[in-house]
Design an enzyme around this catalytic site. Structure first.
Site, PDB file in Angstrom:
ATOM      1  N   GLY B  66       0.813  -1.208   0.000  1.00 44.51           N
ATOM      2  CA  GLY B  66       0.000   0.000   0.000  1.00 44.51           C
ATOM      3  C   GLY B  66       0.846   1.258   0.000  1.00 44.51           C
ATOM      4  O   GLY B  66       0.519   2.251  -0.660  1.00 44.51           O
ATOM      5  N   THR B  67       1.939   1.223   0.739  1.00 46.59           N
ATOM      6  CA  THR B  67       2.807   2.400   0.823  1.00 46.59           C
ATOM      7  C   THR B  67       3.356   2.750  -0.553  1.00 46.59           C
ATOM      8  O   THR B  67       3.328   3.915  -0.970  1.00 46.59           O
ATOM      9  CB  THR B  67       3.965   2.126   1.804  1.00 46.59           C
ATOM     10  OG1 THR B  67       3.401   1.836   3.092  1.00 46.59           O
ATOM     11  CG2 THR B  67       4.900   3.311   1.903  1.00 46.59           C
ATOM     12  N   ASN B 146      -7.782   4.300   8.712  1.00 45.36           N
ATOM     13  CA  ASN B 146      -7.170   3.139   9.349  1.00 45.36           C
ATOM     14  C   ASN B 146      -7.284   3.143  10.874  1.00 45.36           C
ATOM     15  O   ASN B 146      -7.162   2.096  11.494  1.00 45.36           O
ATOM     16  CB  ASN B 146      -5.697   3.038   8.944  1.00 45.36           C
ATOM     17  CG  ASN B 146      -4.978   4.356   9.019  1.00 45.36           C
ATOM     18  OD1 ASN B 146      -5.318   5.297   8.312  1.00 45.36           O
ATOM     19  ND2 ASN B 146      -4.005   4.439   9.899  1.00 45.36           N
ATOM     20  N   GLN B 180      -7.610   0.094   3.631  1.00 43.42           N
ATOM     21  CA  GLN B 180      -8.448  -0.427   4.720  1.00 43.42           C
ATOM     22  C   GLN B 180      -9.838  -0.822   4.237  1.00 43.42           C
ATOM     23  O   GLN B 180     -10.475  -1.700   4.817  1.00 43.42           O
ATOM     24  CB  GLN B 180      -8.576   0.605   5.850  1.00 43.42           C
ATOM     25  CG  GLN B 180      -7.297   0.813   6.643  1.00 43.42           C
ATOM     26  CD  GLN B 180      -6.901  -0.397   7.484  1.00 43.42           C
ATOM     27  OE1 GLN B 180      -7.708  -1.285   7.771  1.00 43.42           O
ATOM     28  NE2 GLN B 180      -5.636  -0.453   7.874  1.00 43.42           N
ATOM     29  N   SER B 200      -3.711  -3.051  -0.641  1.00 40.13           N
ATOM     30  CA  SER B 200      -2.614  -3.790  -0.017  1.00 40.13           C
ATOM     31  C   SER B 200      -3.084  -5.200   0.323  1.00 40.13           C
ATOM     32  O   SER B 200      -4.161  -5.384   0.892  1.00 40.13           O
ATOM     33  CB  SER B 200      -2.151  -3.075   1.248  1.00 40.13           C
ATOM     34  OG  SER B 200      -1.166  -3.846   1.905  1.00 40.13           O
ATOM     35  N   HIS B 202      -1.919  -7.487   2.484  1.00 35.69           N
ATOM     36  CA  HIS B 202      -1.880  -8.064   3.828  1.00 35.69           C
ATOM     37  C   HIS B 202      -3.029  -7.636   4.734  1.00 35.69           C
ATOM     38  O   HIS B 202      -3.164  -8.135   5.844  1.00 35.69           O
ATOM     39  CB  HIS B 202      -0.515  -7.835   4.491  1.00 35.69           C
ATOM     40  CG  HIS B 202      -0.238  -6.455   4.981  1.00 35.69           C
ATOM     41  ND1 HIS B 202      -0.433  -6.096   6.291  1.00 35.69           N
ATOM     42  CD2 HIS B 202       0.253  -5.365   4.355  1.00 35.69           C
ATOM     43  CE1 HIS B 202      -0.064  -4.823   6.437  1.00 35.69           C
ATOM     44  NE2 HIS B 202       0.347  -4.359   5.283  1.00 35.69           N
ATOM     45  N   THR B 238      11.045  -7.274 -11.174  1.00 37.93           N
ATOM     46  CA  THR B 238      10.453  -8.589 -11.370  1.00 37.93           C
ATOM     47  C   THR B 238       9.297  -8.798 -10.397  1.00 37.93           C
ATOM     48  O   THR B 238       9.448  -8.586  -9.194  1.00 37.93           O
ATOM     49  CB  THR B 238      11.529  -9.679 -11.160  1.00 37.93           C
ATOM     50  OG1 THR B 238      12.575  -9.439 -12.109  1.00 37.93           O
ATOM     51  CG2 THR B 238      10.966 -11.075 -11.349  1.00 37.93           C
ATOM     52  N   CYS B 326       5.397   7.995  21.402  1.00 39.64           N
ATOM     53  CA  CYS B 326       6.172   8.853  22.283  1.00 39.64           C
ATOM     54  C   CYS B 326       7.644   8.601  22.021  1.00 39.64           C
ATOM     55  O   CYS B 326       8.091   7.473  21.982  1.00 39.64           O
ATOM     56  CB  CYS B 326       5.862   8.510  23.731  1.00 39.64           C
ATOM     57  SG  CYS B 326       7.106   9.065  24.885  1.00 39.64           S
TER      58      CYS B 326
END
Ligand SMILES: Cc1ncc(COP(=O)(O)O)c(C=O)c1O
Lengths: 121, 391
Positions: B66-67, B146, B180, B200, B202, B238, B326
């Site tokens: 997705g990225t 998401n 999502q 995506s 996964h 590939t 954080c």
């Protein structure tokens, strides 16, 4: 760096949580950047910390450091408590990545502030 | 309870990909028989994915996830269109893989308009309309968020973009990140009228490291991976044949089982929310509760911070997510929760629970108990909880 088992145990089973009704040294520190808070209440008699309690709000290291510190303090002398370092708190929870060590710094600051309060009287 | 982060690989998907991990190892670009076998498998997967979103097979480009699909869509279109303008419209709640690319472009002289989402977590179409300028070349608004699962008005945006183009602004494109949404709600690119759409594998019970970008026929886009002829010159490299076969199979299953999965996760999610609400006080549900994916529940617990809650739950075998991070003493509460207008404490106390097709009633009940215990424990050490009692 993943959190250690002892760290997680402090989170799941916090030691000495709460506030002492008969405390004679109380201090609260806030991290001005992230807003994490740690409050310590100690009952000190004859230069010895008879009892110590903590309350904490913030990220997990802040909670774990509060719990570890309160546990370490009980039964120690004021002098020993004054000598406690940030690293000792970090060691007590099985280590912290450098990015999270500010949590231990907050704990030591709260401790110093509480002890100063007694000394001032 | 963290199926928005990733999903387990369906055993039927494993069965489909297995031959391509063993005997059928050909390179889909080779002319010989092994290559042709791989080519046929990739093309079949392309058709399966196209059919999930009602696209044509040649409008699907495989990527590493997705990225990469988001990078290719945004950077590819912007590079191709920059002579016509350097303005982009997006929402305040995009995934980091969109947000980050746009921040990068902003540093390089592009102007970005980030639309607010108000307390429901949904963009308003009037805001989109008002934000369009003569030099706008791209609108990128996700299909479903998401963290809170809210579904954005992509169909309205698609229609608006079409109309704007027809009135003369030919170089305006519409991209939507459907990572999502895919497999969770029906998607039809003719209905949405988007020009680009990211997927995506996964998140759909297939392996990590594979995704796809839908590129509508006629949309101009500069490739971002250069140095090979694969994917019709739009993405060199590939193809990962086994992963692509798996993705195709997962898309086919998602299409067949969509209704059933939707009903199942919605029932579990509603059971969870009802129980949490009756067990725990001082909570706030994040995101419009009607206009969201059926599998997501995002809840802010007052007086406590998400990370401690996450670790507590992990120790009880329940996996969840927080949107906050954080580091070095600077806390960055989830930008998504903050965009809802929530205060700092609620943004820090937000947790995402996300259900999957294989979760059961029992899983939900175990999770509710674990959450109740963890929240009670953390509140017992929280100065904020004490202060609220004494006021
Ligand atoms: C909305 C959204 N977009 C993009 C991505 C990135 O996808 P990938 O993990 O395949 O790179 C994710 C994954 O978390 C997502 O939730």
């Amino acid at each position: 760096m993943p959190y250690s088992d002892i760290f997680k145990d402090h989170l799941a089973n916090p030691r000495n949580a709460g506030e002492l009704p008969d405390a004679n040294a109380i201090a609260e520190e806030t991290n001005p950047v992230c807003g994490d808070r740690l409050r310590l209440s100690l009952r000190i008699k004859d230069e010895r910390i008879e009892a110590g309690r903590f309350l904490a709000y913030g990220c997990a290291p802040t909670l774990a450091c509060g719990s570890a510190l309160a546990e370490m303090l009980e039964g120690s002398t004021v002098e020993e408590a004054r000598a406690l370092t940030r690293q000792e708190v970090i060691d007590a929870i099985g280590g912290l990545s450098s990015r999270k060590q500010h949590a231990a710094a907050l704990a030591i600051e709260a401790l110093r502030k509480a002890l100063d309060e007694v000394a001032d009287r | 309870m963290d199926h928005s982060a990733t999903t387990p690989i369906d055993s039927r998907v494993v069965d489909a990909m297995m031959p391509y991990l063993t005997q059928r190892f050909g390179n889909a670009s080779s002319i010989h028989q092994f290559g042709q076998e791989a080519r046929a498998a990739v093309d079949k997967a392309r058709r399966q994915i196209a059919s999930l979103i009602s696209a044509r097979a040649n409008e699907i480009v495989f990527t590493s996830g997705g990225t990469e699909a988001n990078n290719l869509a945004i950077r590819g279109v912007c590079e191709a269109a920059q002579a016509h303008g350097r303005h982009i419209i997006t929402s305040a709640i995009e995934h980091p893989s969109v947000r980050g690319v746009l921040e990068y472009l902003e540093k390089n002289g592009w102007t970005i308009t980030r639309l607010p989402v108000y307390d429901g977590g949904v963009v308003r179409i009037e805001d989109v309309r008002a934000a369009i300028r003569d030099d706008t070349v791209l609108i990128s608004v996700m299909m479903a968020n998401n963290e809170i699962g809210t579904i954005q008005p992509v169909k309205e945006i698609g229609a608006l973009v079409r109309a704007t183009r027809e009135s003369g602004q030919k170089h305006l494109s519409f991209h939507t990140d459907a990572v999502q949404a895919s497999g969770r709600i029906p998607i039809d690119v003719e209905h949405v009228r988007c020009d680009l759409l990211s997927l995506s594998a996964h998140k759909m019970y297939a392996p990590k490291g594979t995704g796809a970008l839908f590129i509508r026929r006629g949309v101009r886009l500069f490739p971002q991976q250069i140095g090979g002829h694969q994917e019709r010159e739009r993405r060199a490299g590939t193809e990962s044949v086994p992963n692509i076969v798996a993705f195709g199979k997962a898309a086919e299953l998602a299409r067949e089982e969509m209704d059933q999965r939707q009903e199942q996760t919605e029932r579990l999610r509603d059971r969870f929310e009802e129980k949490v609400q009756s067990r725990i006080d001082d909570i706030v549900f994040n995101g419009d509760r009607r206009r969201r994916l059926s599998n997501v529940s995002n809840i802010s617990f007052r007086f406590i911070e998400g990370e401690g809650l996450l670790i507590h739950l992990d120790m009880q075998g329940v996996a969840v997510s927080t949107g906050s991070a954080c580091s070095s003493g600077t806390l960055e509460p989830s930008p998504v929760i903050k965009a809802l207008g929530r205060d700092e404490e609620l943004a820090r106390g937000a947790i995402r629970f996300s259900f999957g097709k294989d979760n059961t009633d029992e899983d939900v009940d175990v999770a509710v108990e674990a959450v109740a215990r963890a929240v009670e424990s953390l509140r017992s050490i929280s100065p904020l909880a004490r202060e609220s009692l004494s006021t």
